[in-house]
Design a protein around this motif. Structure first.
Motif, PDB file in Angstrom:
ATOM      1  N   LYS A  40       0.850  -1.185   0.000  1.00  0.00           N
ATOM      2  CA  LYS A  40       0.000   0.000   0.000  1.00  0.00           C
ATOM      3  C   LYS A  40       0.887   1.236   0.000  1.00  0.00           C
ATOM      4  N   VAL A  41       0.819   2.008  -1.077  1.00  0.00           N
ATOM      5  CA  VAL A  41       1.597   3.240  -1.193  1.00  0.00           C
ATOM      6  C   VAL A  41       0.643   4.410  -0.968  1.00  0.00           C
ATOM      7  N   GLY A  54      11.192  -3.273  -1.528  1.00  0.00           N
ATOM      8  CA  GLY A  54       9.736  -3.343  -1.536  1.00  0.00           C
ATOM      9  C   GLY A  54       9.145  -4.696  -1.236  1.00  0.00           C
ATOM     10  N   TYR A  73       3.520  -1.320   3.902  1.00  0.00           N
ATOM     11  CA  TYR A  73       3.124   0.063   3.631  1.00  0.00           C
ATOM     12  C   TYR A  73       4.335   0.909   3.250  1.00  0.00           C
ATOM     13  N   LEU A  74       4.120   1.798   2.281  1.00  0.00           N
ATOM     14  CA  LEU A  74       5.079   2.854   1.989  1.00  0.00           C
ATOM     15  C   LEU A  74       4.321   4.172   2.140  1.00  0.00           C
ATOM     16  N   ILE A  84       4.330   8.191   2.022  1.00  0.00           N
ATOM     17  CA  ILE A  84       5.052   9.306   1.409  1.00  0.00           C
ATOM     18  C   ILE A  84       4.621  10.591   2.085  1.00  0.00           C
ATOM     19  N   SER A 124       1.110   7.488  -6.210  1.00  0.00           N
ATOM     20  CA  SER A 124       0.608   6.691  -5.083  1.00  0.00           C
ATOM     21  C   SER A 124      -0.766   6.108  -5.393  1.00  0.00           C
ATOM     22  N   GLN A 125      -1.080   5.005  -4.707  1.00  0.00           N
ATOM     23  CA  GLN A 125      -2.400   4.401  -4.903  1.00  0.00           C
ATOM     24  C   GLN A 125      -3.471   5.134  -4.123  1.00  0.00           C
ATOM     25  N   ILE A 180       5.787  -2.171  -5.854  1.00  0.00           N
ATOM     26  CA  ILE A 180       6.611  -1.003  -5.587  1.00  0.00           C
ATOM     27  C   ILE A 180       7.241  -0.510  -6.885  1.00  0.00           C
ATOM     28  N   PHE A 210       4.916   1.984  -8.547  1.00  0.00           N
ATOM     29  CA  PHE A 210       5.014   3.314  -7.947  1.00  0.00           C
ATOM     30  C   PHE A 210       6.225   4.056  -8.495  1.00  0.00           C
TER      31      PHE A 210
END
Length: 270
Positions: A8-9, A115, A120-121, A123, A140-141, A260, A263
């Protein structure tokens, strides 16, 4: 290693400075890490990088050193509370749109190697509606927009969503009202935002909740500790943990959106 695990970004942004965006970002990330999720933060506030300072972390290298070929991405990652991984900000990220095809591939590969370990990433974008903010938000998503009860905050949040919607086709935004005096004030802020977006934009807004004004936030910043760790029972801590719980319930993206690499490809393709 090719990453096939959905990550999840989430971009945390706000349009206006001073709305407490970085505080929400940091503490939401720490709250997710506390729950055992493998979480990484990318400090994308290039002008005023502050995640490492907020958490009292010592940083010697950043992404510019990776771009220069001086080290690998994993060499610059610093560890925060509960295993939270942090990528320090770098002015080098402004050069991403100017990278060669080989450099593009190298950056994407560097992130994908990390990744495959992530859930989670997060930002943390800078304030305003710069090219940099747009790039990270577009890639990002999910986007979490932080607003507070100031006319300029609502105006700037609307302007950001307008750009993302009309220029980049984004049509879904998650809203957090910060520094509110009551839950009702948070709902009122959301209602104001909804009124203008419903009238002028083709977007859907999802209200995640509100975070109350809390003196403990300032105390935690002064002590360079995460609020959710230092004052776990404070009103703002409880609210941010609730926001993190809502984020946990968001559907896990399916590939390729969950990769990842996806992204990073969107980020560097500019």
């Amino acid at each position: 290693m090719v990453n096939t695990k959905p990550v999840k970004v989430i971009a945390v942004t706000g349009g206006k400075g001073g709305v407490g965006k970085s505080n929400i970002s940091v503490n939401m990330a720490v709250a997710l890490a506390q729950q055992g999720y493998k979480t990484m933060m990318l400090d994308a506030d290039l002008g005023l990088a502050n995640i490492d300072i907020m958490l009292g972390l010592k940083v010697t290298r950043n992404l510019s050193h990776v771009l220069a070929g001086e080290c690998d991405l994993e060499d610059i990652v610093v560890e925060g509370p509960h295993g939270l991984q942090i990528i320090p900000a770098s002015s080098g990220m402004q050069q991403m749109s100017e990278l060669s095809t080989v450099e593009h591939a190298g950056i994407i590969r560097a992130f994908s190697q990390i990744g495959h370990q992530l859930d989670y990433l997060i930002i943390d974008t800078s304030a305003g509606i710069t090219d940099n903010v747009v790039s990270f938000t577009r890639a990002s998503q999910d986007v979490l927009v932080v607003v507070c009860d100031e006319p300029t905050s609502i105006t700037d949040a609307y302007a950001l969503m307008k750009v993302m919607n009309q220029d980049h086709g984004m049509n879904r935004f998650n809203i957090v009202a910060n520094m509110v005096r009551s839950p009702q004030e948070g709902r009122d802020i959301f209602a104001k935002l909804l009124k203008v977006t419903d009238r002028f934009l083709d977007v859907g807004l999802n209200y995640i909740g509100s975070v109350p004004f809390d003196e403990n936030v300032r105390k935690a910043v002064k002590k360079q500790k995460a609020l959710v760790e230092l004052f776990p029972r404070s009103p703002a801590s409880i609210a941010i943990k609730s926001v993190a719980k809502r984020v946990e319930q968001w559907p896990v993206p399916s590939t390729p959106n969950g990769n990842i690499e996806f992204f990073m490809e969107r980020l560097v393709s500019g």
